[in-house]
Write a protein that holds these residues in place. Sequence first.
Motif, PDB file in Angstrom:
ATOM      1  N   PHE A 153       0.802  -1.218   0.000  1.00  0.00           N
ATOM      2  CA  PHE A 153       0.000   0.000   0.000  1.00  0.00           C
ATOM      3  C   PHE A 153       0.840   1.276   0.000  1.00  0.00           C
ATOM      4  N   ASN A 154       2.142   1.168   0.135  1.00  0.00           N
ATOM      5  CA  ASN A 154       3.008   2.337   0.260  1.00  0.00           C
ATOM      6  C   ASN A 154       3.286   2.951  -1.122  1.00  0.00           C
ATOM      7  N   PRO A 155       2.885   4.203  -1.360  1.00  0.00           N
ATOM      8  CA  PRO A 155       3.139   4.810  -2.671  1.00  0.00           C
ATOM      9  C   PRO A 155       4.615   4.977  -2.996  1.00  0.00           C
ATOM     10  N   ARG A 156       5.482   4.922  -1.983  1.00  0.00           N
ATOM     11  CA  ARG A 156       6.916   5.024  -2.244  1.00  0.00           C
ATOM     12  C   ARG A 156       7.449   3.773  -2.945  1.00  0.00           C
ATOM     13  N   ASN A 157       6.713   2.678  -2.892  1.00  0.00           N
ATOM     14  CA  ASN A 157       7.046   1.494  -3.686  1.00  0.00           C
ATOM     15  C   ASN A 157       6.955   1.857  -5.170  1.00  0.00           C
ATOM     16  N   THR A 158       5.823   2.422  -5.549  1.00  0.00           N
ATOM     17  CA  THR A 158       5.628   2.845  -6.938  1.00  0.00           C
ATOM     18  C   THR A 158       6.593   3.963  -7.323  1.00  0.00           C
ATOM     19  N   GLU A 159       6.794   4.900  -6.406  1.00  0.00           N
ATOM     20  CA  GLU A 159       7.652   6.051  -6.678  1.00  0.00           C
ATOM     21  C   GLU A 159       9.079   5.642  -7.039  1.00  0.00           C
ATOM     22  N   ALA A 160       9.574   4.572  -6.399  1.00  0.00           N
ATOM     23  CA  ALA A 160      10.942   4.115  -6.684  1.00  0.00           C
ATOM     24  C   ALA A 160      11.123   3.805  -8.163  1.00  0.00           C
ATOM     25  N   HIS A 161      10.075   3.327  -8.789  1.00  0.00           N
ATOM     26  CA  HIS A 161      10.163   2.948 -10.203  1.00  0.00           C
ATOM     27  C   HIS A 161       9.750   4.094 -11.131  1.00  0.00           C
ATOM     28  N   PHE A 162       8.890   4.975 -10.624  1.00  0.00           N
ATOM     29  CA  PHE A 162       8.506   6.153 -11.402  1.00  0.00           C
ATOM     30  C   PHE A 162       9.695   7.103 -11.564  1.00  0.00           C
ATOM     31  N   THR A 163      10.495   7.229 -10.514  1.00  0.00           N
ATOM     32  CA  THR A 163      11.642   8.140 -10.568  1.00  0.00           C
ATOM     33  C   THR A 163      12.936   7.447 -10.977  1.00  0.00           C
ATOM     34  N   GLY A 164      12.971   6.114 -10.921  1.00  0.00           N
ATOM     35  CA  GLY A 164      14.202   5.392 -11.206  1.00  0.00           C
ATOM     36  C   GLY A 164      14.130   4.478 -12.407  1.00  0.00           C
ATOM     37  N   THR A 165      13.467   3.364 -12.267  1.00  0.00           N
ATOM     38  CA  THR A 165      13.465   2.333 -13.301  1.00  0.00           C
ATOM     39  C   THR A 165      12.936   2.849 -14.633  1.00  0.00           C
ATOM     40  N   GLY A 166      11.790   3.531 -14.603  1.00  0.00           N
ATOM     41  CA  GLY A 166      11.200   4.020 -15.844  1.00  0.00           C
ATOM     42  C   GLY A 166      12.084   5.011 -16.586  1.00  0.00           C
ATOM     43  N   PRO A 167      12.539   6.091 -15.926  1.00  0.00           N
ATOM     44  CA  PRO A 167      13.426   7.031 -16.604  1.00  0.00           C
ATOM     45  C   PRO A 167      14.726   6.401 -17.096  1.00  0.00           C
ATOM     46  N   GLU A 168      15.240   5.403 -16.393  1.00  0.00           N
ATOM     47  CA  GLU A 168      16.451   4.722 -16.860  1.00  0.00           C
ATOM     48  C   GLU A 168      16.207   4.030 -18.195  1.00  0.00           C
ATOM     49  N   ILE A 169      15.027   3.417 -18.344  1.00  0.00           N
ATOM     50  CA  ILE A 169      14.694   2.749 -19.613  1.00  0.00           C
ATOM     51  C   ILE A 169      14.672   3.767 -20.750  1.00  0.00           C
ATOM     52  N   VAL A 170      14.033   4.899 -20.513  1.00  0.00           N
ATOM     53  CA  VAL A 170      13.971   5.946 -21.539  1.00  0.00           C
ATOM     54  C   VAL A 170      15.369   6.429 -21.888  1.00  0.00           C
ATOM     55  N   LYS A 171      16.200   6.678 -20.884  1.00  0.00           N
ATOM     56  CA  LYS A 171      17.565   7.155 -21.114  1.00  0.00           C
ATOM     57  C   LYS A 171      18.349   6.159 -21.961  1.00  0.00           C
ATOM     58  N   ASP A 172      18.217   4.864 -21.636  1.00  0.00           N
ATOM     59  CA  ASP A 172      18.995   3.848 -22.348  1.00  0.00           C
ATOM     60  C   ASP A 172      18.463   3.573 -23.748  1.00  0.00           C
ATOM     61  N   LEU A 173      17.255   4.027 -24.027  1.00  0.00           N
ATOM     62  CA  LEU A 173      16.708   3.927 -25.393  1.00  0.00           C
ATOM     63  C   LEU A 173      16.883   5.256 -26.124  1.00  0.00           C
ATOM     64  N   ASN A 174      17.912   5.988 -25.712  1.00  0.00           N
ATOM     65  CA  ASN A 174      18.262   7.254 -26.376  1.00  0.00           C
ATOM     66  C   ASN A 174      17.137   8.276 -26.330  1.00  0.00           C
ATOM     67  N   GLY A 175      16.501   8.339 -25.154  1.00  0.00           N
ATOM     68  CA  GLY A 175      15.491   9.367 -24.953  1.00  0.00           C
ATOM     69  C   GLY A 175      14.110   9.024 -25.459  1.00  0.00           C
ATOM     70  N   ARG A 176      13.907   7.780 -25.875  1.00  0.00           N
ATOM     71  CA  ARG A 176      12.589   7.343 -26.356  1.00  0.00           C
ATOM     72  C   ARG A 176      11.999   6.297 -25.420  1.00  0.00           C
ATOM     73  N   ALA A 177      10.710   6.361 -25.234  1.00  0.00           N
ATOM     74  CA  ALA A 177      10.022   5.303 -24.494  1.00  0.00           C
ATOM     75  C   ALA A 177       9.807   4.115 -25.418  1.00  0.00           C
ATOM     76  N   PRO A 178       9.797   2.905 -24.882  1.00  0.00           N
ATOM     77  CA  PRO A 178       9.509   1.750 -25.744  1.00  0.00           C
ATOM     78  C   PRO A 178       8.051   1.765 -26.185  1.00  0.00           C
ATOM     79  N   ASP A 179       7.773   1.053 -27.254  1.00  0.00           N
ATOM     80  CA  ASP A 179       6.384   0.924 -27.695  1.00  0.00           C
ATOM     81  C   ASP A 179       5.590   0.019 -26.769  1.00  0.00           C
ATOM     82  N   TRP A 180       6.305  -0.958 -26.167  1.00  0.00           N
ATOM     83  CA  TRP A 180       5.655  -1.944 -25.302  1.00  0.00           C
ATOM     84  C   TRP A 180       6.434  -2.085 -24.002  1.00  0.00           C
ATOM     85  N   PHE A 181       5.699  -2.236 -22.906  1.00  0.00           N
ATOM     86  CA  PHE A 181       6.292  -2.599 -21.617  1.00  0.00           C
ATOM     87  C   PHE A 181       5.506  -3.781 -21.080  1.00  0.00           C
ATOM     88  N   ILE A 182       6.213  -4.890 -20.818  1.00  0.00           N
ATOM     89  CA  ILE A 182       5.570  -6.118 -20.343  1.00  0.00           C
ATOM     90  C   ILE A 182       6.064  -6.380 -18.930  1.00  0.00           C
TER      91      ILE A 182
END
Length: 440
Positions: A153-182
């Motif tokens: 129930f802790n929103p900081r669980n989600t926040e860890a990935h909103f501020t970390g994991t997700g932006p890292e994926i975009v950065k490593d795809l040269n500034g683009r989001a993937p078409d699909w996330f599974i």
Amino acid sequence: MRYDSITEAIGNTPLVRIDPAVHGLRNIDLYAKLELLNPFGSVKDRAAWNMARPHLEAAVAERGGQVVELSSGNTAKALAVLAGMHGLAFKSVTNRMRIPEIKDLLLLLGAEIEELPGQSECLDPTATDDPLTLFHRTLSAPDSTYLHTDQYFNPRNTEAHFTGTGPEIVKDLNGRAPDWFIACVGTAGSSTGVARALREHDPAVRVAGLVAAKSDFIPGIRTIDEAHEVGLFDPGTYDSIDTVTADEAIEGMLTLNRRCGILAGPTGGAAFFGAIRQLRPVDDEVTERQTAVFIVCDRVESYLSYVRRRRPDLFGRPRRRNSPADLTPAEIRTAPAIGVADAQAWIATGAPLVVDLRGPHAYAALHIDGSINIVDELFEELLHGGLPFSRSRPVLLACPVGEKSARHAALLTRMGHPDVRSLTGGIIAWRDAGAPLVRD
């Protein structure tokens, strides 16, 4: 790379392209986000650190403060390490430790493990008299003396990935989001946080959620019914939600292990398998090159006993006879079943042997009077040796919601038992109907 603390090594995990010769997709580039390379070994390192960090200083100042989490897996492991680093004790509260390697590692890290009774194998906030639910409420009370990270129930669980994991994926795809996330759905923290970050960058990102098949157990993945009990889960996050079986998870894991050099556990295998199944029909239709990302959340070493029990052939042992994994969907669908009212009348005659397949703590909390407790894993072991009961004695099987009991009823029927039935809806349906339950 030099760090002053191991916690600085959390995050910034590699994004690795999967060889098209392995996945067979012609028009989609598939990438694995290797969360297994976090310092404590899993994607949960991010959430554990983000949830605990704001409160550690106060907990240390209290001297004797204790970190507590309702977890029997990777979150518990990460929190046990973090607590120990700050001189704090850690307690893992669960109603069933199902992975021996994780339990041993927690004990090695100095964790206390408390297994509480529970009416189901996961936290059910609607079960007001469930001991695990009551303990969760105690932990969450304003006057609680525990540092309760509250991963479901802790929103900081989600926040860890909103501020970390997700932006890292975009950065490593040269500034683009993937078409699909599974993404596999456990606490829903990583799938929700990453999806939100990717869609903030590009609203067109499609998100596919993966849950465990209702009759299966895959470490770290919930069934769809269990997911709906998780505070962070929102079905609207996902464009689609599909199921993955334990056998499919292991097959995907083996491909990552053997063909890609990625020592993923079953959850990563499920994500890979589910991604290929989701993307294969898309691959035939797209006209422009697309990208897809899935998460490899932890390592295989913690799950050798889990894999060995399901696939002994991988360890040079013969595949076992009479396995529920060998059942066809039709056999499961047509398994003999009986509703609560008819089951009550049947039990009143004294005819059936009632077998409760839940864990011992759930059974101790509440069970049908006169029933015997044989945990589902042990029951499966018994079936490998043949029929465990006399054919002359009718058998009623009960589990939390009627799914595992249906599989076992189907298997016993195939093995020649003339009168075995599954309790439709399981102990939860029995309880909700107001049928009597007793405590040990």
